[in-house]
Design a protein around this motif. Structure first.
Motif, mmCIF file in Angstrom:
data_model
loop_
_atom_site.group_PDB
_atom_site.id
_atom_site.type_symbol
_atom_site.label_atom_id
_atom_site.label_comp_id
_atom_site.label_asym_id
_atom_site.label_seq_id
_atom_site.Cartn_x
_atom_site.Cartn_y
_atom_site.Cartn_z
ATOM 1 N N GLY A 110 0.817 -1.208 0.000
ATOM 2 C CA GLY A 110 0.000 0.000 0.000
ATOM 3 C C GLY A 110 0.850 1.256 0.000
ATOM 4 O O GLY A 110 2.073 1.209 0.018
ATOM 5 N N PRO A 111 0.192 2.422 -0.018
ATOM 6 C CA PRO A 111 0.919 3.689 -0.055
ATOM 7 C C PRO A 111 1.713 3.910 1.240
ATOM 8 O O PRO A 111 1.361 3.394 2.294
ATOM 9 C CB PRO A 111 -0.176 4.749 -0.188
ATOM 10 C CG PRO A 111 -1.456 4.041 -0.339
ATOM 11 C CD PRO A 111 -1.248 2.597 -0.040
ATOM 12 N N THR A 112 2.749 4.717 1.129
ATOM 13 C CA THR A 112 3.584 5.023 2.282
ATOM 14 C C THR A 112 2.839 5.978 3.211
ATOM 15 O O THR A 112 2.574 7.123 2.858
ATOM 16 C CB THR A 112 4.912 5.658 1.835
ATOM 17 O OG1 THR A 112 5.534 4.780 0.907
ATOM 18 C CG2 THR A 112 5.824 5.908 3.019
ATOM 19 N N ARG A 113 2.500 5.466 4.387
ATOM 20 C CA ARG A 113 1.812 6.274 5.395
ATOM 21 C C ARG A 113 2.850 6.901 6.321
ATOM 22 O O ARG A 113 3.835 6.268 6.663
ATOM 23 C CB ARG A 113 0.860 5.423 6.213
ATOM 24 C CG ARG A 113 -0.342 4.911 5.422
ATOM 25 C CD ARG A 113 -1.304 4.201 6.350
ATOM 26 N NE ARG A 113 -1.957 5.133 7.253
ATOM 27 C CZ ARG A 113 -3.178 5.618 7.085
ATOM 28 N NH1 ARG A 113 -3.889 5.237 6.049
ATOM 29 N NH2 ARG A 113 -3.697 6.470 7.935
ATOM 30 N N VAL A 114 2.561 8.133 6.731
ATOM 31 C CA VAL A 114 3.405 8.761 7.739
ATOM 32 C C VAL A 114 2.610 9.060 9.000
ATOM 33 O O VAL A 114 3.134 9.006 10.090
ATOM 34 C CB VAL A 114 4.095 10.044 7.230
ATOM 35 C CG1 VAL A 114 5.198 9.717 6.268
ATOM 36 C CG2 VAL A 114 3.111 11.004 6.633
#
Length: 190
Positions: A18-22
Motif C-alpha cells: 500500500g501507499p507510504t503512510r506517515v
C-alpha cells in the motif's frame, strides 16, 4: 462521485504494501554530501543490470541539490525505450532486489521501483517523455538559483512540520511552488 486523491494514490500502488503512510510530520534531513555518491553507486548497479536498455539515468529530487534539506531518499530517473514494456526492465531489476511499488499507466506510463538496500525511488519513463525536461529544469534551476532553492526549502520545512496521512499528500502540497519554479526555469531556457 469520482475517485478521491486517496483512491488514486492507492490505485497506483503495486503489491500488498500500500501507499507510504506517515500519519504525522515528514522527516527532512540536512543535506548529506554522501547523496551524490549513493546515486553514482546505484546508477552503476542499474547500468550493470539493464545494459543498453538504459537510455538515460539522472539524479533528481532534493537529494540532487547541494545544500537542500531532503527526505533521505535518492530519486533517480531512468529512461527506457518503453516504460509500459515492464518485461524489458522490471524483471531483471526485481531479480536484483528492487521492488516495483507504483504503476501509473495514465501518467506517462510512469513506474517507481524501490532500491534493494538503499532508500531509492527509481522513476521510470519512456524516452521522449516531456516530464523528464520538467524534472531536470526544476533540478537545474534549484542548483543555480539560491533564491529559488531557499524558497523551496522554506516551503518544504513549513509543510513537513504538518501532520500528513501519506507522503504523497505532502508532495502534492508543494505543487504550486514546484510548478512556479519549473515555469521560470523553462521560460529561461526559451
Amino acid at each position: 462521485m469520482g475517485p478521491t486523491r486517496d483512491d488514486e494514490i492507492r490505485a497506483a500502488r503495486v503489491g500488498e504494501l500500500g501507499p507510504t503512510r506517515v500519519d504525522g510530520p515528514i522527516h527532512l534531513a540536512e543535506y548529506d554530501p554522501e547523496w551524490p555518491g549513493l546515486f553514482d553507486r546505484e546508477a552503476a548497479r542499474i547500468r550493470s543490470i539493464l545494459g543498453d536498455r538504459v537510455l538515460r539515468l539522472e539524479h533528481v529530487g532534493s537529494t540532487s541539490i547541494p545544500g537542500l534539506a531532503a527526505k533521505p531518499i535518492i530519486d533517480i530517473v531512468l529512461l527506457v525505450p518503453d516504460s509500459a514494456d515492464e518485461a524489458a526492465y522490471v524483471s531483471p531489476l526485481v531479480a536484483a532486489g528492487y521492488l516495483l511499488r507504483i504503476r501509473e499507466p495514465g501518467w506517462y506510463e510512469h513506474r517507481v521501483l524501490n532500491g534493494p538496500d538503499t532508500k531509492v525511488n527509481l522513476h521510470v519513463f519512456s524516452d521522449g517523455c516531456p516530464e523528464i525536461e520538467r524534472m531536470l529544469a526544476f533540478r537545474d534551476r534549484l542548483r543555480t538559483h539560491d533564491d529559488e532553492r531557499q524558497r523551496y526549502e522554506d516551503t518544504k520545512r513549513e509543510l513537513a512540520a504538518r501532520d500528513w496521512t501519506y507522503v504523497q499528500h505532502y508532495a502534492d502540497a508543494k505543487g504550486e511552488v514546484v510548478e512556479g519554479i519549473i515555469a521560470r526555469a523553462l521560460a529561461e531556457r526559451d
